[in-house]
Design a protein around this motif. Structure first.
Motif, PDB file in Angstrom:
ATOM      1  N   GLY A 157       0.637  -1.238   0.002  1.00  0.00           N
ATOM      2  CA  GLY A 157      -0.053  -0.070   0.229  1.00  0.00           C
ATOM      3  C   GLY A 157       0.769   1.097  -0.361  1.00  0.00           C
ATOM      4  O   GLY A 157       0.587   2.362   0.401  1.00  0.00           O
ATOM      5  N   ASP A 158       2.248   0.957   0.304  1.00  0.00           N
ATOM      6  CA  ASP A 158       2.917   1.963   0.289  1.00  0.00           C
ATOM      7  C   ASP A 158       2.523   3.329  -0.716  1.00  0.00           C
ATOM      8  O   ASP A 158       2.824   3.927  -1.491  1.00  0.00           O
ATOM      9  CB  ASP A 158       4.513   2.121   0.261  1.00  0.00           C
ATOM     10  CG  ASP A 158       4.094   1.474   1.633  1.00  0.00           C
ATOM     11  OD1 ASP A 158       4.126   1.525   2.286  1.00  0.00           O
ATOM     12  OD2 ASP A 158       5.700   0.691   1.228  1.00  0.00           O
ATOM     13  N   ILE A 159       2.574   1.990  -2.359  1.00  0.00           N
ATOM     14  CA  ILE A 159       2.061   3.215  -3.624  1.00  0.00           C
ATOM     15  C   ILE A 159       0.501   2.082  -3.776  1.00  0.00           C
ATOM     16  O   ILE A 159      -0.049   0.945  -4.153  1.00  0.00           O
ATOM     17  CB  ILE A 159       3.356   2.399  -4.874  1.00  0.00           C
ATOM     18  CG1 ILE A 159       4.591   2.593  -4.329  1.00  0.00           C
ATOM     19  CG2 ILE A 159       2.643   2.620  -6.407  1.00  0.00           C
ATOM     20  CD1 ILE A 159       5.893   1.906  -5.368  1.00  0.00           C
ATOM     21  N   ALA A 160      -0.172   3.324  -4.073  1.00  0.00           N
ATOM     22  CA  ALA A 160      -1.797   3.254  -4.117  1.00  0.00           C
ATOM     23  C   ALA A 160      -1.950   2.150  -4.896  1.00  0.00           C
ATOM     24  O   ALA A 160      -1.196   2.737  -6.500  1.00  0.00           O
ATOM     25  CB  ALA A 160      -2.524   4.728  -3.915  1.00  0.00           C
ATOM     26  N   LEU A 161      -2.662   1.594  -5.687  1.00  0.00           N
ATOM     27  CA  LEU A 161      -2.884   0.702  -7.073  1.00  0.00           C
ATOM     28  C   LEU A 161      -3.951   2.298  -7.859  1.00  0.00           C
ATOM     29  O   LEU A 161      -5.492   2.114  -8.165  1.00  0.00           O
ATOM     30  CB  LEU A 161      -4.126  -0.403  -7.022  1.00  0.00           C
ATOM     31  CG  LEU A 161      -4.036  -1.364  -8.159  1.00  0.00           C
ATOM     32  CD1 LEU A 161      -3.025  -1.920  -8.876  1.00  0.00           C
ATOM     33  CD2 LEU A 161      -5.183  -2.375  -7.382  1.00  0.00           C
ATOM     34  N   SER A 162      -2.955   3.304  -8.631  1.00  0.00           N
ATOM     35  CA  SER A 162      -3.886   4.187  -9.351  1.00  0.00           C
ATOM     36  C   SER A 162      -2.729   4.795 -10.422  1.00  0.00           C
ATOM     37  O   SER A 162      -2.043   4.541 -10.170  1.00  0.00           O
ATOM     38  CB  SER A 162      -4.217   5.092  -8.451  1.00  0.00           C
ATOM     39  OG  SER A 162      -3.524   5.648  -8.079  1.00  0.00           O
ATOM     40  N   HIS A 163      -3.270   5.328 -11.015  1.00  0.00           N
ATOM     41  CA  HIS A 163      -2.461   6.293 -12.244  1.00  0.00           C
ATOM     42  C   HIS A 163      -1.473   7.135 -11.683  1.00  0.00           C
ATOM     43  O   HIS A 163      -0.728   7.232 -12.008  1.00  0.00           O
ATOM     44  CB  HIS A 163      -2.990   6.204 -13.232  1.00  0.00           C
ATOM     45  CG  HIS A 163      -3.835   5.009 -14.512  1.00  0.00           C
ATOM     46  ND1 HIS A 163      -2.809   4.459 -15.100  1.00  0.00           N
ATOM     47  CD2 HIS A 163      -5.097   4.916 -14.445  1.00  0.00           C
ATOM     48  CE1 HIS A 163      -3.709   3.347 -16.004  1.00  0.00           C
ATOM     49  NE2 HIS A 163      -4.580   3.778 -15.815  1.00  0.00           N
ATOM     50  N   GLU A 164      -2.510   7.636 -10.247  1.00  0.00           N
ATOM     51  CA  GLU A 164      -1.779   8.671 -10.062  1.00  0.00           C
ATOM     52  C   GLU A 164      -0.554   8.417  -9.024  1.00  0.00           C
ATOM     53  O   GLU A 164       0.492   9.057  -8.955  1.00  0.00           O
ATOM     54  CB  GLU A 164      -2.987   9.433  -9.365  1.00  0.00           C
ATOM     55  CG  GLU A 164      -3.998  10.597 -10.163  1.00  0.00           C
ATOM     56  CD  GLU A 164      -4.712   9.117 -10.916  1.00  0.00           C
ATOM     57  OE1 GLU A 164      -5.759   9.779 -11.858  1.00  0.00           O
ATOM     58  OE2 GLU A 164      -5.118   8.078  -9.969  1.00  0.00           O
ATOM     59  N   ALA A 165      -0.273   7.727  -8.712  1.00  0.00           N
ATOM     60  CA  ALA A 165       0.153   7.297  -7.837  1.00  0.00           C
ATOM     61  C   ALA A 165       1.651   6.722  -8.565  1.00  0.00           C
ATOM     62  O   ALA A 165       2.771   6.793  -8.428  1.00  0.00           O
ATOM     63  CB  ALA A 165       0.125   6.084  -6.687  1.00  0.00           C
TER      64      ALA A 165
END
Length: 496
Positions: A157-165
């Motif tokens: 979860g340190d890197i969100a599962l999203s394009h923005e992240a």
């Protein structure tokens, strides 16, 4: 000579291998004789269909004719089943198959806070473990240090599962490849990367405009005209590389035109016909791309009483008929050019298609009929003549890049290395040019040939280009088809 080895062949220390003839250590005694470590390893990693019993699997043995056979049809003393899962797959030296090793690695890297793989990442894990050549997946993770860090970050979860992240991370090919995998397997929604790339490119361009009024105009132009057009294109399909570059060029020339006006002591609303004529007549032909901005400014009533000079459509380079024929012959007979590039070149030579369109053709736009192979480039199915059809058939049956998690079920006829994307337009064009087939010149010659044989309106419908473009080629060829009406017959009940 074999590929470079850790050890040098030394007849004084080790016996000669019956397979390669060289003397390496760690040899084994097989029924056929002494086999070196490297040949043993190669035998364990050879997959295919047994020449003796048609079994599909590992083929470590050789029959008297030198054909590869499975372990059941030879006396080679090795185990081919994985000691973990029992499947007959490629394995490491400990006889554990690469799929089991890859599964263990993925389970560890994608383990969330509770120890299990998060639900949103499970499709990605399944795709990587299930790839046809799991040893490629293992190598990708093992040899690229960024991959384990990114996978751990997504799982924790340190890197969100999203394009923005992902956008917030330092840009790299690894990040974009992982993004492509996540999109391909449904972990992230699809987005048009060329559309996003234009916005990313535009931001520093706007920051570089020091005049507040100029910046306001460029922001308005790009937001409500350039970006709007790109979004409209994106609704019909992914924005092409050509559209992306054209948008950048229009924006760059708009910025340059406003700065040029400012250097003359004028704002846009003060622009006169004399200024416009001075701009178009005082520089290189690339200044003509400012016409897009000027037409927009006139429509928005930001400038009045000017007329944008008509920019003639340049004919561009034209291959000679001799070079055209030689290009086709080379594509049909080439022994080193990859089959994918030969197939693309054939579509370019025979049908005058731009490379940017060819690479996006889908598998369902090819079909076999009673007449042979056909392709749908426009409104109709078009026959592909032999022997060109044989080259394209072979490519379609052996498309590269389908053994990884990137494009396991790609609908594209020419899938690229990046997940879900076609082959890169400029890379393909460069390879063709280096092979003596310049794309633009060859395409122009193809159209010069075709408009001498059929009306441009018919060709435009069949080959999917605008009638205006087809007629321009007809004018250049000096044909008298310009007044012909379309001769396409109405679709019948049996047509698809």
């Amino acid at each position: 000579m074999p590929a470079p080895r850790k050890y040098t062949s030394d007849p004084s220390r080790w016996p000669a291998c019956v397979r390669c003839g060289f003397c390496y250590p760690a040899s084994q005694q097989w029924p056929e004789g002494t086999v070196c470590y490297y040949c043993v390893r190669a035998a364990r990693n050879r997959q295919g269909t047994c020449a003796a019993c048609d079994h599909t699997g590992i083929l470590p043995g050789l029959d008297p004719q030198g054909r590869h056979v499975c372990v059941r049809c030879c006396d080679v003393p090795i185990e081919v089943e994985c000691k973990r899962c029992g499947e007959e797959n490629l394995a490491n030296d400990n006889n554990v198959c690469w799929r089991c090793l890859l599964s263990d690695r993925i389970d560890k890297l994608l383990a969330g806070p509770g120890g299990a793989i998060p639900e949103g990442l499970q499709p990605l894990a399944q795709a990587i473990v299930g790839m046809p050549r799991p040893n490629s997946g293992w190598a990708w993770i093992h040899m690229n240090r960024r991959v384990p860090d990114l996978l751990r970050g997504l799982a924790s979860g340190d890197i969100a599962l999203s394009h923005e992240a992902l956008d917030s991370l330092p840009r790299s090919g690894t990040v974009e490849y992982l993004r492509g995998l996540l999109v391909t397997h449904g972990c992230l929604p699809w987005r048009d990367e060329h559309l996003v790339a234009y916005g990313r490119w535009l931001a520093p361009k706007l920051d570089g405009i020091t005049d507040a009024e100029q910046r306001k105009l460029i922001e308005r132009y790009t937001r409500w005209h350039v970006m709007r057009r790109l979004r409209d294109n994106s609704r019909q399909g992914p924005v092409t590389a050509n559209s992306f570059l054209r948008a950048k060029q229009h924006t760059t020339l708009a910025i340059q035109f406003l700065q040029w006006l400012a250097d003359r002591g004028r704002q846009l609303h003060e622009c006169t016909q004399h200024d416009v004529d001075g701009w178009f007549g005082g520089g290189t032909s690339t200044r003509g791309h400012a016409n897009n901005f000027l037409y927009w400014a006139i429509k928005q009533r930001l400038v009045r009483k000017i007329a944008v000079p008509w920019q003639p459509h340049g004919n561009g380079p034209l291959a000679s008929e001799k070079n055209y024929v030689e290009a086709l012959r080379a594509l049909l007979l080439h022994e080193t050019l990859p089959t994918a590039h030969r197939a693309i070149g054939i579509m370019l030579v025979l049908f005058g298609q731009p490379v940017s369109k060819i690479v996006t053709i889908r598998m369902d736009e090819f079909r076999e009929s009673q007449e042979g192979l056909q392709v749908k480039l426009g409104k109709d199915w078009t026959d592909v003549p032999e022997p060109a059809a044989a080259v394209i058939r072979f490519h379609l049956a052996t498309r590269p890049g389908l053994t990884t998690a990137a494009n396991p079920d790609s609908p594209l006829a020419f899938p690229g290395r990046m997940p879900g994307r076609p082959m890169h337009v400029y890379s393909v064009a460069t390879i063709l040019r280096e092979s003596g087939i310049p794309a633009m010149a060859t395409r122009s010659r193809a159209w010069m040939q075709m408009v001498r044989q059929a009306p441009p309106s018919v060709l435009a419908d069949a080959l999917g280009i605008s009638p205006k473009t087809a007629m321009r080629y007809a004018e250049r060829a000096g044909t008298d088809y310009l007044t012909y009406a379309s001769l396409r017959r109405p679709a019948g009940p049996g047509d698809v």
